[in-house]
Design an enzyme around this catalytic site. Structure first.
Site, short mmCIF file in Angstrom:
data_model
loop_
_atom_site.label_atom_id
_atom_site.label_comp_id
_atom_site.label_asym_id
_atom_site.label_seq_id
_atom_site.Cartn_x
_atom_site.Cartn_y
_atom_site.Cartn_z
N LYS A 114 0.87 -1.32 0.11
CA LYS A 114 -0.14 -0.21 0.08
C LYS A 114 0.92 1.24 -0.10
O LYS A 114 0.72 2.19 -0.86
CB LYS A 114 -0.79 -0.07 1.23
CG LYS A 114 -1.79 -1.27 1.29
CD LYS A 114 -2.60 -1.04 2.56
CE LYS A 114 -1.75 -1.06 3.94
NZ LYS A 114 -1.00 -2.23 4.32
N ARG A 119 0.02 -8.90 13.26
CA ARG A 119 -0.53 -7.87 12.48
C ARG A 119 -1.55 -8.47 11.36
O ARG A 119 -2.37 -8.12 10.95
CB ARG A 119 0.54 -6.99 11.73
CG ARG A 119 1.25 -5.97 12.66
CD ARG A 119 2.86 -5.40 12.34
NE ARG A 119 2.66 -5.08 10.93
CZ ARG A 119 3.79 -4.98 10.18
NH1 ARG A 119 4.80 -5.53 10.61
NH2 ARG A 119 3.80 -4.45 9.05
N ARG A 141 11.78 -6.23 4.35
CA ARG A 141 11.81 -4.73 4.19
C ARG A 141 12.85 -4.03 4.95
O ARG A 141 13.24 -4.23 6.19
CB ARG A 141 10.51 -4.26 4.81
CG ARG A 141 10.16 -2.84 4.64
CD ARG A 141 8.99 -2.25 4.73
NE ARG A 141 8.10 -2.56 6.01
CZ ARG A 141 6.85 -2.62 6.30
NH1 ARG A 141 6.22 -1.84 5.13
NH2 ARG A 141 6.23 -2.76 7.39
N ARG A 168 12.07 -2.02 10.41
CA ARG A 168 11.16 -1.65 11.45
C ARG A 168 10.94 -2.53 12.37
O ARG A 168 11.02 -3.71 12.50
CB ARG A 168 9.72 -1.70 10.41
CG ARG A 168 9.25 -0.27 10.26
CD ARG A 168 8.04 0.11 9.42
NE ARG A 168 6.87 -0.57 9.69
CZ ARG A 168 5.88 -0.35 9.34
NH1 ARG A 168 5.55 0.19 8.07
NH2 ARG A 168 4.64 -1.25 9.55
N ARG A 190 -8.80 1.63 9.77
CA ARG A 190 -8.64 -0.20 10.05
C ARG A 190 -9.72 -0.67 10.52
O ARG A 190 -9.77 -1.79 11.00
CB ARG A 190 -7.53 0.11 11.21
CG ARG A 190 -6.05 0.44 10.51
CD ARG A 190 -5.71 -0.84 9.87
NE ARG A 190 -4.23 -0.74 10.29
CZ ARG A 190 -3.21 -0.54 9.67
NH1 ARG A 190 -3.23 0.48 9.02
NH2 ARG A 190 -1.85 -0.97 10.00
P1 AP5 Z 1 4.74 -1.51 1.85
O1 AP5 Z 1 4.61 -0.82 0.50
O2 AP5 Z 1 5.78 -0.88 3.14
O3 AP5 Z 1 3.60 -2.47 2.31
P2 AP5 Z 1 2.51 -1.92 3.20
O4 AP5 Z 1 1.09 -2.54 2.44
O5 AP5 Z 1 2.33 -0.37 3.24
O6 AP5 Z 1 2.82 -2.44 4.36
P3 AP5 Z 1 2.94 -1.82 6.03
O7 AP5 Z 1 3.58 -2.92 7.00
O8 AP5 Z 1 3.38 -0.40 6.12
O9 AP5 Z 1 1.43 -1.72 6.49
P4 AP5 Z 1 0.93 -1.80 7.88
O10 AP5 Z 1 -0.58 -1.60 7.54
O11 AP5 Z 1 1.32 -2.99 8.55
O12 AP5 Z 1 1.52 -0.81 8.61
P5 AP5 Z 1 1.45 0.85 8.85
O13 AP5 Z 1 2.71 1.73 8.68
O14 AP5 Z 1 0.12 1.43 8.02
O15 AP5 Z 1 5.85 -2.82 1.00
C1 AP5 Z 1 6.14 -3.99 2.08
C2 AP5 Z 1 7.64 -4.31 1.51
O16 AP5 Z 1 7.45 -5.21 0.33
C3 AP5 Z 1 8.74 -3.22 1.14
O17 AP5 Z 1 9.96 -3.79 1.38
C4 AP5 Z 1 8.31 -2.86 -0.30
O18 AP5 Z 1 9.69 -2.42 -0.83
C5 AP5 Z 1 8.29 -4.36 -0.84
N1 AP5 Z 1 7.03 -4.43 -1.82
C6 AP5 Z 1 6.11 -3.54 -2.05
N2 AP5 Z 1 5.40 -4.05 -3.16
C7 AP5 Z 1 5.90 -5.21 -3.84
C8 AP5 Z 1 5.71 -5.79 -4.97
N3 AP5 Z 1 4.68 -5.61 -5.68
N4 AP5 Z 1 6.66 -6.69 -5.55
C9 AP5 Z 1 7.71 -6.91 -4.52
N5 AP5 Z 1 8.06 -6.28 -3.33
C10 AP5 Z 1 7.21 -5.08 -2.92
O19 AP5 Z 1 0.98 0.49 10.50
C11 AP5 Z 1 1.69 0.22 11.45
C12 AP5 Z 1 1.34 0.17 12.71
O20 AP5 Z 1 0.40 1.30 13.16
C13 AP5 Z 1 0.11 -0.85 12.96
O21 AP5 Z 1 0.33 -2.13 13.02
C14 AP5 Z 1 -0.79 -0.35 14.07
O22 AP5 Z 1 -0.28 -0.37 15.45
C15 AP5 Z 1 -0.52 1.14 13.82
N6 AP5 Z 1 -1.60 1.90 12.97
C16 AP5 Z 1 -1.59 2.49 11.74
N7 AP5 Z 1 -2.76 3.02 11.39
C17 AP5 Z 1 -3.60 2.78 12.31
C18 AP5 Z 1 -4.91 2.87 12.44
N8 AP5 Z 1 -5.63 3.25 11.20
N9 AP5 Z 1 -5.78 2.43 13.51
C19 AP5 Z 1 -4.80 1.84 14.75
N10 AP5 Z 1 -3.61 1.76 14.55
C20 AP5 Z 1 -3.00 2.15 13.32
#
Ligand code: AP5
Length: 210
Positions: A14, A167, A123, A156, A88
């Protein structure tokens, strides 16, 4: 105005795709995960409250996330936004409506669990530019250094095997019901996120970028 939600499991890509599309359309990329990590790094009161949830992969309580998002979205003046990782759960989705924050499309990144685990396990992250790399799929040009600023890349804290597993569970328990929520509103767009970064870029732009 273009206003999107990016929905999907952790590691679905994403953030990678939101970076690309927001640049291309000159719209804002708002990642609640990134906003929370910023608060945690700056050791603000909100950050200290959120820290343990983020590190273990549990959802941060709604009132904290809603407060951070509302603050941020108020400052937006551009051509639109992508909400990456928000909402979420159903309460967060309803809060968007309460605050008259409009969503044109909710894009669901469909992906297999094994692919997610591989992506998160490799990552790498630049703490300065906030750019993501991958040891195998998107390696930096120089070993473990950011291509933009040269800073040492890190992993991370929540990309360890126990947090990854949690997660994924939290996603299926709490976020997955949003698929039906946006489907009923006729706003859901499925993207096959198992493909290469470039294939997804192209498809995404064709489907929602024009
Ligand atoms: P990446 O693009 O980083 O994936 P992502 O979907 O953004 O994954 P995240 O882990 O960031 O999502 P998340 O929802 O767990 O974390 P968030 O920061 O929102 O890609 C991942 C890897 O794959 C990278 O290395 C990339 O290079 C590679 N890649 C990407 N596309 C690829 C492809 N097509 N082919 C090959 N490789 C590829 O949230 C973190 C924490 O914050 C949560 O756990 C929670 O505690 C809190 N939080 C955030 N938002 C909320 C909310 N709304 N409510 C409550 N808690 C929240």
């Amino acid at each position: 105005m273009k206003r999107f939600i990016f929905l999907g499991p952790p590691g679905a890509g994403k953030g990678t795709q939101a970076d690309y599309l927001s640049d291309k359309l000159s719209i804002e990329h708002i990642s609640t995960g990134e906003l929370l990590r910023q608060e945690i790094n700056e050791k603000t009161a909100l950050g200290e409250k959120a820290r343990s949830f983020v590190e273990t992969g549990d959802l941060v309580p709604d009132e904290i996330v809603i407060e951070i998002l509302k603050e941020h979205i108020r400052k937006i003046r551009g051509a639109g936004y992508i909400l990456d990782g928000y909402p979420r759960n159903t309460a967060q989705a309803e809060s968007l409506e309460e605050h008259e924050i409009i969503v044109d499309k909710a894009v669901l990144f469909d992906i297999d669990k094994e692919t997610v685990v591989k992506r998160l396990s490799g990552r790498l992250y630049c703490p300065k530019c906030k750019k993501f790399y991958h040891s195998e799929y998107r390696p930096p040009q120089k070993d473990m250094a950011c291509d933009n600023c040269g800073r040492a890349l890190v992993r991370r804290k929540d990309d360890d095997p126990v947090s990854i597993e949690n997660r994924i569970k939290v996603y299926f328990d709490q976020t997955h019901p949003l698929i039906e929520y946006y489907e009923k509103k006729g706003k859901l767009e499925h993207i096959d996120a198992n493909r290469s970064v470039e294939a997804i870029h192209k498809d995404l732009f064709k489907r929602i970028g024009r």
